[in-house]
Structures are given as structure tokens and as C-alpha cells.
Design an enzyme around this catalytic site. Sequence first.
Site, PDB file in Angstrom:
ATOM      1  N   GLY A  39       5.456  -8.593  -4.505  1.00 26.58           N
ATOM      2  CA  GLY A  39       4.969  -9.956  -3.878  1.00 26.58           C
ATOM      3  C   GLY A  39       5.804 -11.057  -4.763  1.00 26.58           C
ATOM      4  O   GLY A  39       6.289 -10.786  -5.778  1.00 26.58           O
ATOM      5  N   CYS A  73       6.817  -3.208  -8.873  1.00 20.00           N
ATOM      6  CA  CYS A  73       7.153  -4.552  -8.931  1.00 20.00           C
ATOM      7  C   CYS A  73       5.992  -5.571  -9.383  1.00 20.00           C
ATOM      8  O   CYS A  73       5.484  -5.498 -10.404  1.00 20.00           O
ATOM      9  CB  CYS A  73       8.086  -5.336  -7.642  1.00 20.00           C
ATOM     10  SG  CYS A  73       9.063  -6.677  -8.155  1.00 20.00           S
ATOM     11  N   TYR A  74       5.734  -6.269  -8.465  1.00 21.54           N
ATOM     12  CA  TYR A  74       4.519  -7.309  -8.800  1.00 21.54           C
ATOM     13  C   TYR A  74       3.379  -6.484  -9.257  1.00 21.54           C
ATOM     14  O   TYR A  74       2.594  -6.549 -10.117  1.00 21.54           O
ATOM     15  CB  TYR A  74       4.123  -8.122  -7.805  1.00 21.54           C
ATOM     16  CG  TYR A  74       2.991  -9.077  -8.084  1.00 21.54           C
ATOM     17  CD1 TYR A  74       3.109 -10.225  -8.640  1.00 21.54           C
ATOM     18  CD2 TYR A  74       1.921  -8.810  -7.146  1.00 21.54           C
ATOM     19  CE1 TYR A  74       1.885 -11.139  -8.987  1.00 21.54           C
ATOM     20  CE2 TYR A  74       0.675  -9.566  -7.440  1.00 21.54           C
ATOM     21  CZ  TYR A  74       0.608 -10.748  -8.235  1.00 21.54           C
ATOM     22  OH  TYR A  74      -0.491 -11.493  -8.637  1.00 21.54           O
ATOM     23  N   HIS A 133      12.215  -1.060  -7.042  1.00 21.04           N
ATOM     24  CA  HIS A 133      11.876  -0.973  -5.567  1.00 21.04           C
ATOM     25  C   HIS A 133      12.160   0.546  -4.988  1.00 21.04           C
ATOM     26  O   HIS A 133      13.323   0.737  -4.684  1.00 21.04           O
ATOM     27  CB  HIS A 133      12.315  -1.920  -4.503  1.00 21.04           C
ATOM     28  CG  HIS A 133      11.527  -3.235  -4.854  1.00 21.04           C
ATOM     29  ND1 HIS A 133      10.376  -3.565  -4.067  1.00 21.04           N
ATOM     30  CD2 HIS A 133      11.913  -4.246  -5.569  1.00 21.04           C
ATOM     31  CE1 HIS A 133      10.155  -4.631  -4.618  1.00 21.04           C
ATOM     32  NE2 HIS A 133      10.846  -5.264  -5.190  1.00 21.04           N
ATOM     33  N   GLU A 153      11.144   2.136  -2.642  1.00 16.93           N
ATOM     34  CA  GLU A 153      11.011   2.159  -1.201  1.00 16.93           C
ATOM     35  C   GLU A 153      12.179   1.798  -0.375  1.00 16.93           C
ATOM     36  O   GLU A 153      12.459   2.114   0.728  1.00 16.93           O
ATOM     37  CB  GLU A 153       9.711   1.394  -0.702  1.00 16.93           C
ATOM     38  CG  GLU A 153      10.087  -0.089  -0.873  1.00 16.93           C
ATOM     39  CD  GLU A 153       9.533  -0.732  -1.992  1.00 16.93           C
ATOM     40  OE1 GLU A 153       9.833  -0.037  -3.079  1.00 16.93           O
ATOM     41  OE2 GLU A 153       9.331  -2.101  -2.173  1.00 16.93           O
ATOM     42  N   ASP A 183       8.188  -0.748  22.748  1.00 15.39           N
ATOM     43  CA  ASP A 183       6.730  -0.733  22.712  1.00 15.39           C
ATOM     44  C   ASP A 183       5.907  -0.814  23.814  1.00 15.39           C
ATOM     45  O   ASP A 183       5.088   0.159  24.203  1.00 15.39           O
ATOM     46  CB  ASP A 183       6.495  -1.848  21.639  1.00 15.39           C
ATOM     47  CG  ASP A 183       7.182  -1.781  20.356  1.00 15.39           C
ATOM     48  OD1 ASP A 183       7.724  -0.941  20.074  1.00 15.39           O
ATOM     49  OD2 ASP A 183       7.179  -2.905  19.848  1.00 15.39           O
ATOM     50  N   LYS A 211       7.472   1.272  14.307  1.00 16.01           N
ATOM     51  CA  LYS A 211       8.559   1.488  15.113  1.00 16.01           C
ATOM     52  C   LYS A 211       9.119   2.701  15.476  1.00 16.01           C
ATOM     53  O   LYS A 211       9.250   3.178  16.580  1.00 16.01           O
ATOM     54  CB  LYS A 211       9.495   0.205  14.858  1.00 16.01           C
ATOM     55  CG  LYS A 211      10.505   0.058  16.047  1.00 16.01           C
ATOM     56  CD  LYS A 211       9.895  -0.965  16.859  1.00 16.01           C
ATOM     57  CE  LYS A 211      10.783  -1.667  17.912  1.00 16.01           C
ATOM     58  NZ  LYS A 211      10.097  -2.484  18.613  1.00 16.01           N
TER      59      LYS A 211
END
Length: 583
Positions: A52, A79-80, A166, A168, A224, A370
Site C-alpha cells: 500500500g 511490502c507495506y 513484490h 506477485e 464480461d 478477467k
Amino acid sequence: MRPQVTVLDAGGQYCHLIARKVRDLGVYAEVAPSETPAAELAGRKGVIISGGPSSVYDPGSPTIDPQLLHAGIPVLGICYGQQLMAHILGGRVEKGDRGEYGFAQLDLLRTDGLFRGITGRQQVWMSHRDAVQDPPPGFDVLGSTSTCTVAAMASAERGLYAVQFHPEVAHTPCGTQILTNFVFGACGCVKDWDPAGQVQAIENQIRAVAKDRNIFFFVSGGVDSTVAYTLCLRALGPERVHGTYVDTGLMRQGETEFVRENFASLGARAFAVEDAAQQFLSALKSAVQPEAKRHIIGEEFVRVQQRILESEHFLDGRWILGQGTIYPDTIESGGSAKADLIKTHHNRVAGIQKLIDDGRIIEPLASFYKDEVRAIGRQLGIAPELLDRHPFPGPGLAIRCLCATLEAPVEKLQEGWLLPVQSVGVQGDSRTYRAVLAIDGFPDSHEESSSLINKMDRINRVVAEVWTSAKLRDMRAVPGFLTAERLGRLRHADAIVRRLTHASGFDHAVWQFPVVLMPLGTPERPDSVVLRPIDSVDGMTASVVRMPKDLLDEIVRELSAIPGIAGVFYDLTNKPPATIEWE
Ligand code: XMP
């Protein structure tokens, strides 16, 4: 489904990316507010605290229920999330003022636990200001980089793990292994998630919610709404599902026919196209400013929808509203703020708001990302040309067709030519609206455009001059609005670029490829085209993609033959500092 892993959202744009990565491992994960009480998380096999933008020292910065760190559930702070864990458990977080953004080399001190199967120096992606200086009592440092001594830490007996970088993002190649080690090793999760396997359950859910009522959709033709519509069609049969597509006249070449054919091939019988092109064009005829365009388009959309709701009697009790809302749109976080804004705008139609308030709404994709929607679409047999389309903004070509009220010259600067055209940008957290700098050809370094923008207050975007019919110094801003003629010119250019990038396979190398028309040229040729191929994960940030020279040559050859086109430019600006769209 009950999630095995919950990702606590501390405000990072990467929060949804973490949940998506965990789901990609076959484990169902959801996102929840960071302050979710530990009691509500009982039964989870693991919790991840996201990154964040805040500092733990900021008043009101996101926090977690401290009990969570004593609940016996494995926790991974990212991270945060690492800083928060250290701060709460008595470690020391040092405030940074400059920060570290980009690649770093991680040297591992341990190669078990979180880092099992990972050896040697590892490239990782850092994006932080504050950093943990001393880990909390009982924690081991697992790895360091040259600027960050506590790049990873753990108290394995308590199941507490944290990393400053990170895992991810794709820029951290060992990230997937780290998440795998946490999710399966530390948490003991089992595979329980396969979106394509959910089709039966979703259809049952649709039947349960709809009962004996019918469903109507305003379809956009995007992935979508098409997948959501198809699921309803299968669940209830073609007589009970109605779709209306509003043709705003702002769509790409062939779009209405494409949508009509697709819905016919999906078995839709009750499908209508509402031709509202004249209505939109006349409302937009003197609009120039981006916000004004968006406002007018939103208003007209509301009018058309209300008209259809009334004329088709969709507001009576026999109908409920179907929508293609996907998971990131349902959760308020950095990454979905814009989507929320866009959706609220359309939903603000009084009739639709009433349906929502009465609970007469069905959103079959509300818990999917998605890529998962695409997997479901493939399972349903929806054509790949539809599922793999690049994202396209709702307001359509209107935000790619720039307008001008006054004639104005280009201006020679030491760095290049200052074009009398303004476009939208995003610097820090705020929006800018500034001029464009054109430079002569392509620079050697990707960093060139950013350093020019950092140096020059007047610009937020840099383009390369690729081809012009006249000398750039003789070109001017030519007054122009959202007319059928200019939209036709843009539609023509966009269709050429789409055809050639598809034929060459370059469309697979980019995430999105806006083609923009700017009112820059000569009296005979009043407009120029800007090519903006970019790569991105979710549209929040984007990097410029260079195309092969022979493809560019071919594109220029065809674009230069469009009547009224004076030049072709190539956008060299990442997001930030520019946005993807020019508006
Ligand atoms: P920007 O220009 O903000 O765009 O960098 C980020 C992503 O959002 C898309 N976008 C929209 N999508 N309705 C949409 O459905 C909109 O009003 C809208 N505006 C921007 C844009 O195409 C890019 O992918």
C-alpha cells in the site's frame, strides 16, 4: 465458496494481483478490507497482507487486527504488509523519503520455508519508501538486497512471513515459487479452484435468483457482458433472456455487426440494437474538454437506457437486470476505483438504481477475475476472437478523437517541437492536462521520454514523429470537433492498424493499442494519427511497446493514404506520467 486464503487490502494497486496469483495456483482466494476482525478470518488457511502507498507512521494509515498475528493462521506480509507486521510486533520501521523503485538483487540467507527450491541471487521488484530496519524479536532475516537489509523475514514457528519486494509481479521471477511455498507449504492449502469447472454452479445460481422472472441486459459486446449473458441464456433458455446493445456511433468499424453476429451465434433470439448515433453526435457537437465529453456521453447513455427500460416495460415485476460486473469492480481498492466510477455512472439511471435497490439484479461473474471469465467463456464455446479482444473503453472513439477550438502554431524548443495539443496524464495521484512534445524519430533509451517530462513542466507526453505530409514546423492545430467526418477518419485509421497488427501477430505483443486522432495538420489535411501500443497488467500502469520497423512502415503507408491525414506519430510515454487514453 469459502476462501482458503484472504488477501487483506492495505491500499496497494497489487492487492487484486495477489489474489489472482493465488487463484492461479488453484486455491480460492478473496480480497477483504485490511481491518477485517481476526474472528471473521477464523477457518482461513492463510492470510496475506498486501502492499500500500502509506507509511505505518501516517495518521489513519491502514492497519490490521493485531490478534490476527496470534491466531495461529499463517500470515504473509508483502511490502507495506511486512512493515505493518514489524511495526505491530515490536520491530523497527525506518521512514524513507526517497524510496526504492525497480529491480533489486536479493541475496538469500535461507533456502528453506518461504524460499524452498530457490537458490542463488534473485531478481526482485521493489516499490517502497519506508523499510524494516530491525525485525521483531524472534524473527529471522531471510534475505537482503544492497539497500534493504530486511528484504525478507520470518518467524516460522508462529507461521509469520514477510517480504519487502513484490512476489506477485512478473518482474520477480521467483515470486510464484514463493507464493507456492507459502500457500501449500506454510498454509497447507489444497487445490479447490478451477473457474471453468464452475459453469454448472453458476447456472444453478442464476435459476435460483431469477425464479420465474426473465433477465434483460444492456450488453456492450465486451467479454464480461457476453459471458454473463451466455450463462443466463444457458440457465434460462433463449426466450427468457433479452439483450440490448446501444450503438452510440462512437464504436470501432464493424462493431455493431460483430456484436449482432456473435449474439446470434450464441443462440440469442431476443436481441436488439438501439441506434442512438445521431443523439450522441448532436449532444457532443461542441464538446472539446475530456471531462465535458465524458459527462455528455454519460448523460446520453442514461437517457437512452431510461427510454428503453420504459418502452420495453423492463421495470415491471417480471424482469430482473443482468450485469457483467466482475470481481475487481465489486471491491473498493486502488485498482478498481475507476471501474467503480464508470459503473456508478451508468447505474445512476433512475430505473436501474431502483432495480438495484430492490435486489432485482443478477451478476453471475461477480466473484471472477478477467482471466477466469475468459476461461469460463472458453468452456462455454464462445469464439476466441471475442474472448481475446483488447479492452476498449465504454465512451469509445470519443476519448481518442481530440478536438480543438482555435488555430495555433507548433513551437520549436531545444528538445523538439511543442505541439498545440493537450492530453491527459497522471503524475503522483493527480491528473494533468498538458501539451505534447514531438521529437525527431525514436530515442535509444526508454527513459528518454520520462526524463524529458521530468525536466519540462509544460508537457506530460512525448511522441516520435514518424511521417508528416508537410514540414512539422508548418503544421498547426486545426479547429475540429467530434463530427461524423473526423470520427470516420479515426475509425478508418483504427481499422487499418487493427488489420495490420492482427495479420502480423503484433496484437499478441500488446495489452491494448489505442489509435488516436489529433487536430494537427494543414488546411487540406487537418488531422494526424498517433499510435499508442502499450503493455500492461490491469491498465493501472503501462509501458510503451515498440513495433517491428516493417510493420510500422506498412501502417504508415496505408494511414498516409487516408484523406485528411497529415502525419503519423508514435507515443513514447509510459503510464505514469501519461495515461493510456489521450481523451
Ligand atoms: P487510462 O487512460 O486512465 O486508462 O490510463 C486505463 C484503462 O482504462 C480504460 N478506460 C475505460 N474503460 N470505460 C471503460 O470501460 C471508460 O470510461 C474508460 N476510460 C478508460 C482504458 O482504455 C485503459 O485500458
